[in-house]
Design a protein around this motif. Structure first.
Motif, PDB file in Angstrom:
ATOM      1  N   ALA A  54     -15.143  14.735   5.531  1.00 43.14           N
ATOM      2  CA  ALA A  54     -15.178  13.304   5.932  1.00 43.14           C
ATOM      3  C   ALA A  54     -14.071  12.493   5.518  1.00 43.14           C
ATOM      4  CB  ALA A  54     -16.670  12.622   5.489  1.00 43.14           C
ATOM      5  N   GLN A  55     -13.533  11.607   6.645  1.00 44.56           N
ATOM      6  CA  GLN A  55     -12.309  10.787   6.108  1.00 44.56           C
ATOM      7  C   GLN A  55     -12.830   9.732   5.052  1.00 44.56           C
ATOM      8  OE1 GLN A  55     -11.033  12.959   7.773  1.00 44.56           O
ATOM      9  NE2 GLN A  55      -9.936  12.038   9.508  1.00 44.56           N
ATOM     10  N   SER A  56     -11.932   9.219   4.187  1.00 45.40           N
ATOM     11  CA  SER A  56     -12.465   8.190   3.355  1.00 45.40           C
ATOM     12  C   SER A  56     -11.133   7.583   2.630  1.00 45.40           C
ATOM     13  CB  SER A  56     -13.409   8.681   2.228  1.00 45.40           C
ATOM     14  OG  SER A  56     -12.820   9.586   1.336  1.00 45.40           O
ATOM     15  N   VAL A  57     -11.197   6.413   2.307  1.00 44.62           N
ATOM     16  CA  VAL A  57     -10.249   5.863   1.464  1.00 44.62           C
ATOM     17  C   VAL A  57     -10.463   5.243   0.355  1.00 44.62           C
ATOM     18  CG1 VAL A  57      -8.432   5.530   3.490  1.00 44.62           C
ATOM     19  CG2 VAL A  57     -10.382   3.634   2.914  1.00 44.62           C
ATOM     20  N   ALA A  58      -9.918   4.862  -0.701  1.00 39.24           N
ATOM     21  CA  ALA A  58     -10.361   4.174  -1.810  1.00 39.24           C
ATOM     22  C   ALA A  58      -9.327   3.257  -2.429  1.00 39.24           C
ATOM     23  CB  ALA A  58     -10.637   5.318  -3.113  1.00 39.24           C
ATOM     24  N   GLN A  59      -9.904   2.113  -2.743  1.00 41.75           N
ATOM     25  CA  GLN A  59      -8.928   1.202  -3.449  1.00 41.75           C
ATOM     26  C   GLN A  59      -9.434   0.960  -4.780  1.00 41.75           C
ATOM     27  OE1 GLN A  59      -9.195  -1.353   0.795  1.00 41.75           O
ATOM     28  NE2 GLN A  59      -7.664  -2.339  -0.444  1.00 41.75           N
ATOM     29  N   PRO A  60      -8.651   1.281  -5.756  1.00 46.26           N
ATOM     30  CA  PRO A  60      -8.949   1.446  -7.122  1.00 46.26           C
ATOM     31  C   PRO A  60      -9.120   0.191  -7.823  1.00 46.26           C
ATOM     32  CG  PRO A  60      -6.826   2.279  -6.966  1.00 46.26           C
ATOM     33  CD  PRO A  60      -7.218   2.122  -5.495  1.00 46.26           C
ATOM     34  N   GLU A  61      -8.332  -0.985  -7.362  1.00 47.23           N
ATOM     35  CA  GLU A  61      -8.492  -2.154  -8.003  1.00 47.23           C
ATOM     36  C   GLU A  61      -9.244  -3.268  -6.857  1.00 47.23           C
ATOM     37  OE1 GLU A  61      -3.726  -1.861  -9.204  1.00 47.23           O
ATOM     38  OE2 GLU A  61      -4.310  -2.264  -7.223  1.00 47.23           O
ATOM     39  N   ASP A  62     -10.079  -3.919  -7.733  1.00 38.47           N
ATOM     40  CA  ASP A  62     -10.754  -5.212  -7.109  1.00 38.47           C
ATOM     41  C   ASP A  62      -9.857  -6.273  -6.734  1.00 38.47           C
ATOM     42  OD1 ASP A  62     -13.967  -4.265  -8.716  1.00 38.47           O
ATOM     43  OD2 ASP A  62     -13.236  -3.534  -7.129  1.00 38.47           O
ATOM     44  N   GLN A  63      -8.968  -6.516  -7.892  1.00 39.37           N
ATOM     45  CA  GLN A  63      -8.343  -7.618  -7.873  1.00 39.37           C
ATOM     46  C   GLN A  63      -6.844  -7.362  -8.105  1.00 39.37           C
ATOM     47  OE1 GLN A  63      -9.904 -11.573  -8.056  1.00 39.37           O
ATOM     48  NE2 GLN A  63      -7.918 -12.424  -9.037  1.00 39.37           N
ATOM     49  N   VAL A  64      -5.748  -7.917  -7.665  1.00 37.36           N
ATOM     50  CA  VAL A  64      -4.418  -7.825  -8.134  1.00 37.36           C
ATOM     51  C   VAL A  64      -3.715  -9.201  -8.277  1.00 37.36           C
ATOM     52  CG1 VAL A  64      -2.134  -6.983  -7.626  1.00 37.36           C
ATOM     53  CG2 VAL A  64      -3.883  -5.426  -7.102  1.00 37.36           C
ATOM     54  N   ASN A  65      -3.418  -9.471  -9.530  1.00 40.92           N
ATOM     55  CA  ASN A  65      -2.784 -10.863  -9.843  1.00 40.92           C
ATOM     56  C   ASN A  65      -1.202 -10.397  -9.995  1.00 40.92           C
ATOM     57  OD1 ASN A  65      -5.215 -12.286 -10.300  1.00 40.92           O
ATOM     58  ND2 ASN A  65      -5.697 -10.966 -11.876  1.00 40.92           N
ATOM     59  N   VAL A  66      -0.382 -11.540  -9.305  1.00 37.85           N
ATOM     60  CA  VAL A  66       1.138 -11.345  -9.412  1.00 37.85           C
ATOM     61  C   VAL A  66       1.717 -12.798  -9.390  1.00 37.85           C
ATOM     62  CG1 VAL A  66       1.384 -11.147  -7.066  1.00 37.85           C
ATOM     63  CG2 VAL A  66       2.907 -10.174  -8.612  1.00 37.85           C
ATOM     64  N   ALA A  67       2.661 -12.843  -9.992  1.00 37.27           N
ATOM     65  CA  ALA A  67       3.530 -14.314  -9.896  1.00 37.27           C
ATOM     66  C   ALA A  67       4.342 -14.487  -8.793  1.00 37.27           C
ATOM     67  CB  ALA A  67       4.203 -14.579 -11.193  1.00 37.27           C
ATOM     68  N   GLU A  68       4.196 -15.566  -8.108  1.00 36.71           N
ATOM     69  CA  GLU A  68       5.085 -15.725  -6.908  1.00 36.71           C
ATOM     70  C   GLU A  68       6.593 -15.597  -7.271  1.00 36.71           C
ATOM     71  OE1 GLU A  68       5.569 -19.933  -5.603  1.00 36.71           O
ATOM     72  OE2 GLU A  68       5.518 -19.138  -3.729  1.00 36.71           O
ATOM     73  N   GLY A  69       7.078 -14.717  -6.408  1.00 37.63           N
ATOM     74  CA  GLY A  69       8.330 -13.965  -6.506  1.00 37.63           C
ATOM     75  C   GLY A  69       8.600 -12.918  -7.101  1.00 37.63           C
ATOM     76  N   ASN A  70       7.573 -12.364  -7.736  1.00 39.07           N
ATOM     77  CA  ASN A  70       7.496 -10.962  -8.283  1.00 39.07           C
ATOM     78  C   ASN A  70       7.179 -10.081  -7.210  1.00 39.07           C
ATOM     79  OD1 ASN A  70       8.250 -12.012 -10.505  1.00 39.07           O
ATOM     80  ND2 ASN A  70       6.460 -11.357 -11.550  1.00 39.07           N
ATOM     81  N   PRO A  71       7.395  -8.712  -7.255  1.00 42.63           N
ATOM     82  CA  PRO A  71       7.061  -7.706  -6.260  1.00 42.63           C
ATOM     83  C   PRO A  71       5.558  -7.275  -6.537  1.00 42.63           C
ATOM     84  CG  PRO A  71       8.363  -6.707  -8.201  1.00 42.63           C
ATOM     85  CD  PRO A  71       8.387  -8.083  -8.290  1.00 42.63           C
ATOM     86  N   LEU A  72       4.896  -6.805  -5.370  1.00 38.72           N
ATOM     87  CA  LEU A  72       3.667  -6.773  -5.461  1.00 38.72           C
ATOM     88  C   LEU A  72       3.267  -5.151  -4.852  1.00 38.72           C
ATOM     89  CD1 LEU A  72       1.849  -6.845  -2.596  1.00 38.72           C
ATOM     90  CD2 LEU A  72       2.554  -9.283  -2.528  1.00 38.72           C
ATOM     91  N   THR A  73       2.266  -4.564  -5.385  1.00 29.85           N
ATOM     92  CA  THR A  73       1.672  -3.457  -4.872  1.00 29.85           C
ATOM     93  C   THR A  73       0.082  -3.235  -4.860  1.00 29.85           C
ATOM     94  OG1 THR A  73       3.798  -2.132  -5.785  1.00 29.85           O
ATOM     95  CG2 THR A  73       1.667  -1.043  -5.452  1.00 29.85           C
ATOM     96  N   VAL A  74      -0.387  -3.189  -3.931  1.00 24.14           N
ATOM     97  CA  VAL A  74      -2.089  -2.977  -3.669  1.00 24.14           C
ATOM     98  C   VAL A  74      -2.032  -1.425  -3.280  1.00 24.14           C
ATOM     99  CG1 VAL A  74      -4.012  -3.652  -2.506  1.00 24.14           C
ATOM    100  CG2 VAL A  74      -2.089  -5.284  -2.685  1.00 24.14           C
ATOM    101  N   LYS A  75      -2.799  -0.763  -4.112  1.00 28.66           N
ATOM    102  CA  LYS A  75      -2.906   0.838  -4.041  1.00 28.66           C
ATOM    103  C   LYS A  75      -4.211   1.046  -3.030  1.00 28.66           C
ATOM    104  CE  LYS A  75      -1.198   1.283  -8.512  1.00 28.66           C
ATOM    105  NZ  LYS A  75      -1.604   1.648 -10.097  1.00 28.66           N
ATOM    106  N   CYS A  76      -4.005   2.232  -2.445  1.00 27.36           N
ATOM    107  CA  CYS A  76      -4.913   2.829  -1.649  1.00 27.36           C
ATOM    108  C   CYS A  76      -4.705   4.508  -1.595  1.00 27.36           C
ATOM    109  CB  CYS A  76      -4.565   2.564  -0.263  1.00 27.36           C
ATOM    110  SG  CYS A  76      -5.524   3.194   1.123  1.00 27.36           S
ATOM    111  N   THR A  77      -5.876   5.346  -1.810  1.00 23.74           N
ATOM    112  CA  THR A  77      -5.630   6.687  -1.843  1.00 23.74           C
ATOM    113  C   THR A  77      -6.758   7.127  -0.680  1.00 23.74           C
ATOM    114  OG1 THR A  77      -7.352   6.996  -3.372  1.00 23.74           O
ATOM    115  CG2 THR A  77      -4.984   6.747  -4.089  1.00 23.74           C
ATOM    116  N   TYR A  78      -6.131   8.242  -0.028  1.00 22.04           N
ATOM    117  CA  TYR A  78      -7.098   8.684   1.138  1.00 22.04           C
ATOM    118  C   TYR A  78      -7.646  10.150   0.823  1.00 22.04           C
ATOM    119  CZ  TYR A  78      -2.674  11.081   2.462  1.00 22.04           C
ATOM    120  OH  TYR A  78      -1.776  11.791   2.637  1.00 22.04           O
TER     121      TYR A  78
END
Lengths: 118, 115
Positions: A1-25
């Motif tokens: 069966a197809q599924s995705v997982a997002q391991p982080e409930d919340q991501v905090n980042v300062a304005e101007g910094n790079p951001l990454t939101v994770k996803c595995t499938y």
């Protein structure tokens, strides 16, 4: 069966910094992956999708995502975060037949809340 | 170009009642999908309609039913409401002719509260 997982409930980042939101499938066959964003009291807005081709996909509002087949990941990225990027982000995978007619449903992760601080 | 519209915006019902939610797809789209988003969770697929027929159904009981009209608009009906049916109900539209991998466009949702 197809599924995705997002391991982080919340991501905090300062304005101007790079951001990454994770996803595995986890899929059988080729993965067809999507990112959506949800602002408060709003529906989901499409950001980008990976179907085939280049592993780096560019989308709306300066977002991009990197597809990595060996790590089965599809992380969302942005070089410089804005306070207005604060929202709920969903990774999704398509489930359905790969040819002909048929249904076309999305299976979503649980979501990651992005908080960008001034 | 109108996007996906849904009505009503909010709805409060009591247990055992029945509810009908409505959706108009994005102009030019012919396929409508319904999703349920419980608080703190990702959307869960309910069913999809194309050519006025239900093409696929998610893991939802028969209390959830739908309909698609010749103008491609759609209704979601839920009978014998339970407290657990409280959620944001999202409608999404797409165009079948664009291929199987085109993105779905979502409406703002209907917030259903069951007391």
């Amino acid at each position: 069966a197809q599924s995705v997982a997002q391991p982080e409930d919340q991501v905090n980042v300062a304005e101007g910094n790079p951001l990454t939101v994770k996803c595995t499938y986890s899929v059988s066959g080729n993965p067809y992956l999507f990112w959506y964003v949800q602002y408060p009291n709003r529906g989901l807005q499409f950001l980008l999708k990976y179907i085939t081709g280049d592993n780096l996909v560019k989308g709306s509002y300066g977002f991009e995502a990197e597809f990595n087949k060996s790590q089965t990941s599809f992380h969302l990225k942005k070089p410089s975060a804005l306070v207005s990027d604060s929202a709920l982000y969903f990774c999704a995978v398509r489930d359905g037949p790969t040819s002909g007619g048929g249904y076309n449903k999305l299976i979503f992760g649980a979501g990651t809340r992005l908080a960008v601080h001034p | 170009d109108a996007g996906v519209t849904q009505s009503p915006t909010h709805l409060i019902k009591t247990r055992g009642q029945q509810v009908t939610l409505r959706c108009s797809p994005k102009s030019g789209h012919d396929t409508v999908s319904w999703y349920q988003q419980a608080l703190g969770q990702g959307p869960q697929f309910i069913f999809q309609y194309y050519e006025e027929e239900e093409r696929q159904r998610g893991n939802f009981p028969d209390r959830f039913s739908g309909h698609q009209f010749p103008n491609y608009s759609s209704e979601l009906n839920v009978n014998a409401l339970l407290l657990g049916d409280s959620a944001l109900y999202l409608c999404a539209s797409s165009l079948a002719g664009m291929g199987l991998y085109n993105e779905q466009f979502f409406g703002p949702g209907t917030r259903l509260t069951v007391l």
